[in-house]
Design an enzyme around this catalytic site. Structure first.
Site, mmCIF file in Angstrom:
data_model
loop_
_atom_site.group_PDB
_atom_site.id
_atom_site.type_symbol
_atom_site.label_atom_id
_atom_site.label_comp_id
_atom_site.label_asym_id
_atom_site.label_seq_id
_atom_site.Cartn_x
_atom_site.Cartn_y
_atom_site.Cartn_z
ATOM 1 N N HIS B 334 0.807 -1.218 0.000
ATOM 2 C CA HIS B 334 0.000 0.000 0.000
ATOM 3 C C HIS B 334 0.841 1.268 0.000
ATOM 4 C CE1 HIS B 334 -3.268 -2.743 1.022
ATOM 5 N NE2 HIS B 334 -4.050 -1.815 0.541
ATOM 6 N N GLY B 335 2.051 1.190 0.516
ATOM 7 C CA GLY B 335 2.863 2.391 0.528
ATOM 8 C C GLY B 335 4.166 2.171 1.248
#
Lengths: 337, 496
Positions: B334-335
């Site tokens: 996701h990041g």
């Protein structure tokens, strides 16, 4: 699925037609001024055209609590920090907070301010005329400061032209309002028209000497601008609030409504506040600027000052807090209290 | 280009749709190529510079796919082979991960090393290409399936379309070639199906409403509360919960809104994309939640990470280890940030506890609670656990997350009484109105808990009056949603 085609074509045609009309008028939904936006009148009619001075973005940065010489607590007239640039340019370090950030000048303001690490001498409290009574009442009732700082508004850029785009339906409505205005304002006895409940268009005496926009004979105003003068009790409320400030030197700056400057300039409140608290007489200063022929002091499309007007305001406030004035002002304020 | 923009709704979509069905009359190849070109334009509208990167990635992966397939056939026919297909697969996957690593994780790892070692290394600022995680994962799955011999079609135009197909390119669903390539090859895809267009229009409208009428307005409150905490303020207990719930709704309406729009648009072109959300906040357990939230990513992580790691085939302790590793990497997907890793770890922990509970207690004890009460208590516990994890996911750092969580838990918070909350002091870290937030929160929660999943939506077309009523409703809601346009409002999952 017998009617799927009918259903789909119905939606595509209606939305397609709305889109075509809406997109055609969408450029009209771009507003630079708050009054054109609320009144839904096009910028090409009421947008100012005479160039305004630019401000060095460095002058718009807010100082930290610890380093600030002057604290400004104000509303939207102070939020852009443009008038403060006149002080910063002269070497003062200014911190600006919105009234909403502190919830008001509460009973614990002085100890709270000390706790923030503020070591400056002056606090400028700025209020616009139409909100003065309600804001002072709120401040008088406030017991505890509940500080919540604004995040990310420490400016690094300046622009005289910030256009915000509205919705597609606003473009269509703006076109309709423009047509209505053209029709109504052409009548011989036209003096005033209310395009929306929040705004009114008013014919101005010698308007084209005061404004630069295309329809310079008329200007826009808030409907909620005060027509009558403020009562004397307002001045008493300020004295009560000043008593909460201890050794802090307050400077109350009352911004006249735009209507007061152009339509009702005979109000006495600013003279009374000046006599009692040495508050800057903004009304007189602005009227003198108009008499000198300053164009777009307030732009026709905005309820706020132009950059020219803000710089005049900054100069006026600086005169009141520069060291040469501070001793006298302190004495006056204490005598009045 | 955003789905929630005038340019998309009044320009791109109608032009591409008309062009597609017009060209399909001449040749299906032309129509597919048109759609692929339109998808590249859609991607390049954001930043044309990255079209080269996307095309390069597509061509390399396609060539690697062909190469792996060719060598695999030669290997199975016992012919002398040029390359070991497993080695080719390894090289291709490493190349994909290196690309993703450079753009998405390089600065994160260098920053972490700098913090630990006190060094000052820098790679400068790297702009993350939109959708890179999605198109990389999609193609890794293609390569792995090619190696496994599960890929049946290698039409280049269909492959380009499979990767770039504009409804899914930027924020998913994460597609599988098996479910897409046959659809691009099927002649019926190229014929107008008014039933599909009608249902697609309805689904698109629901998604647009989720985004513009819920996700965007509620985002202001999430941002306000988290920004207040970031600036050093302590929220009240009520405010912390409001901020957490606001983000819980924002991320759901934003992402599932995007997915509904993607599914709806694809359906107008006769393509069915896989479902990505199935009312996840109705889940009665964390296991259930991961079967309903971002389902195509869960499927990808299961098929291409958890199972290859050994899944549950190598004993219980290894199973939990695999699960934790999968969730940690899912978080990192996701990041590039420790909050995402911790979010993944939290869900890994939740899943482990959930499985242990089922094995050790729930399956062995006779049912003590009525079914509905068990579902209600399980659902409540799951929802709270998910909300807590979202706080970590949303926070800029762990300090901010800790402040929020401490306030939510009643450990450390700014004190206000309930009567003060009722008289307008719900929000103190931001100037926004608490009353307006409640007006969004309550119907939003009722929506996610009570309404059926949007993918159940179907056009009812056997009655003229009903068709007209449905059209009127869609026009009204489209109008409401379009009326919210005016400022740039990208989808949250664009950053992942």
């Amino acid at each position: 699925m017998r009617y799927a085609k009918l259903f789909s074509l119905l939606i595509i045609s209606v939305i397609g037609l709305y889109g075509a009309v809406g997109l055609y008028f969408l450029p009209l939904a771009g507003f630079e001024g708050d009054l054109t936006r609320i009144g839904m009148l096009p910028e090409k009619m009421f947008g100012w055209t005479k160039p305004q001075p630019a401000i060095d973005p460095k002058l718009l940065r807010s100082a930290s609590w610890q380093e600030a010489d002057v604290l400004v607590v104000g509303d939207s007239f102070s939020g852009e920090k443009i008038w403060q640039s006149a002080l910063v340019k002269r070497g003062l370090k200014v911190r600006t907070e919105g009234w909403n950030n502190i919830r008001g000048l509460c009973k614990d303001f002085q100890p709270w301010l000390n706790a923030q690490g503020y070591k400056g001498k002056f606090v400028v409290f700025e209020l616009v005329e139409r909100n003065i009574e309600s804001a002072l009442n709120k401040n008088l009732a406030c017991e505890r400061t509940e500080y919540h700082p604004s995040v990310g508004d420490n400016k690094a850029s300046f622009s005289n032209h910030k256009v915000s785009f509205g919705r597609m339906s606003i473009g269509i409505q703006t076109q309709l309002k423009a047509m209505q205005y053209s029709q109504i304002s052409g009548q011989i006895n036209f003096t005033e028209w209310q395009p929306t409940s929040g705004t009114r268009v008013h014919r101005i005496d010698q308007g084209c000497q005061k404004f630069s926009h295309a329809q310079c004979q008329d200007a826009l105003f808030y409907s909620s601008d005060r027509v009558t003068d403020l009562p004397d009790s307002t001045v008493d409320s300020i004295a009560t609030l000043n008593s909460r400030l201890g050794d802090i030197t307050p400077l109350w700056v009352f911004m006249p409504d735009k209507s007061t400057i152009y339509l009702h300039p005979d109000k006495q409140f600013w003279n009374k506040a000046e006599q009692r608290f040495n508050a800057p007489n903004v009304l007189r200063t602005m009227r003198e600027a108009l008499d000198r022929g300053v164009v777009d002091l307030y732009p026709a499309n905005n309820s706020h000052l132009s950059t020219t007007g803000y710089l005049l305001l900054g100069d006026l406030i600086y005169q009141h807090i520069s060291p040469a004035h501070s001793t006298t002002r302190q004495k006056n304020a204490k005598i009045s209290n | 280009m955003l789905f929630n923009s005038y340019a998309f709704i009044f320009g791109f979509l109608p032009v591409v749709l008309l062009g597609f069905f017009h060209l399909a009359r001449v040749s299906h190849r032309y129509a597919a190529a048109w759609l692929a070109l339109a998808s590249l334009f859609f991607y390049g509208y954001w930043n044309p510079a990255y079209i080269g990167l996307l095309l390069g990635s597509i061509v390399c992966n396609y060539v690697f796919g062909l190469w792996i397939a060719k060598n695999r056939v030669q290997e199975s026919n016992r012919k002398p082979k040029i390359q070991n297909p497993k080695q080719l697969l390894f090289v291709a996957i490493v190349a994909n991960l290196a690309l993703l690593g450079y753009y998405k994780y390089a600065n994160f790892f260098i920053g972490s090393v700098n913090t630990l070692a006190g060094t000052q290394w820098s790679m400068g600022s790297i702009i993350l290409p939109l959708g890179i995680s999605f198109f990389t994962f999609t193609q890794i799955a293609f390569l792995v399936d090619t190696y496994r011999g599960e890929v049946k079609e290698y039409n280049f135009i269909h492959y380009v379309l499979f990767v770039t197909y504009f409804p899914h390119l930027i924020a998913g669903p994460v597609l599988h070639h098996k479910e897409m390539m046959p659809q691009f090859a099927r002649p019926s895809t190229y014929r107008i199906n008014w039933g599909n267009i009608a249902t697609g229009l309805m689904l698109f409208t629901v998604g647009l409403c989720k985004k513009t009428l819920w996700a965007d307005p509620i985002a202001a409150y999430t941002d306000g509360i988290f920004a207040g905490v970031a600036s050093g303020m302590t929220p009240t207990l009520y405010e912390a919960w409001c901020g957490a719930l606001a983000y819980t709704l924002q991320i759901y309406f934003d992402f599932s809104g995007y997915t509904d729009m993607a599914l709806g648009i694809a359906l107008m072109f006769g393509i069915k994309l896989p479902i990505n959300f199935d009312s996840p906040y109705k889940s009665t357990s964390i296991i259930d939640f991961w079967r309903r939230w971002h389902m195509t990513l869960s499927r990808f992580l299961r098929d291409y990470l958890y199972i290859p790691l050994g899944g549950n085939r190598k004993g219980k302790s290894r199973r939990y280890l695999n699960m934790m590793a999968t969730m940690l990497l899912g978080g990192l997907w996701h990041g590039a940030g420790w909050t995402f890793v911790i979010w993944g770890a939290l869900h890994g922990l939740y899943l482990t506890i959930n499985h242990l509970w089922r094995e050790a207690i729930a399956d062995k004890l006779p049912r003590l609670l009525p079914r509905w009460l068990a579902a209600l208590s399980g659902g409540t516990l799951t929802f709270i656990a998910v909300v807590v994890a979202w706080v970590v996911f949303r926070a800029a750092d762990m300090t901010q997350a800790t402040t929020m969580l401490k306030a939510m838990a009643g450990i450390s918070y700014y004190p206000v009484t309930f009567s003060e909350v009722l008289t307008g002091k719900l929000l103190l870290t931001t100037d926004l109105s608490g009353r307006d937030l409640i007006k969004l929160l309550l119907p939003g929660l009722l929506w996610v808990w009570l309404l059926p999943n949007s993918t159940r939506l179907k056009f009812l077309g056997n009655n003229l009056l009903l068709a007209i009523l449905q059209a009127a409703a869609v026009i009204y809601f489209l109008y409401l949603a379009i009326e919210q346009f005016g400022s740039y409002s990208p989808f949250l999952y664009f950053q992942f």
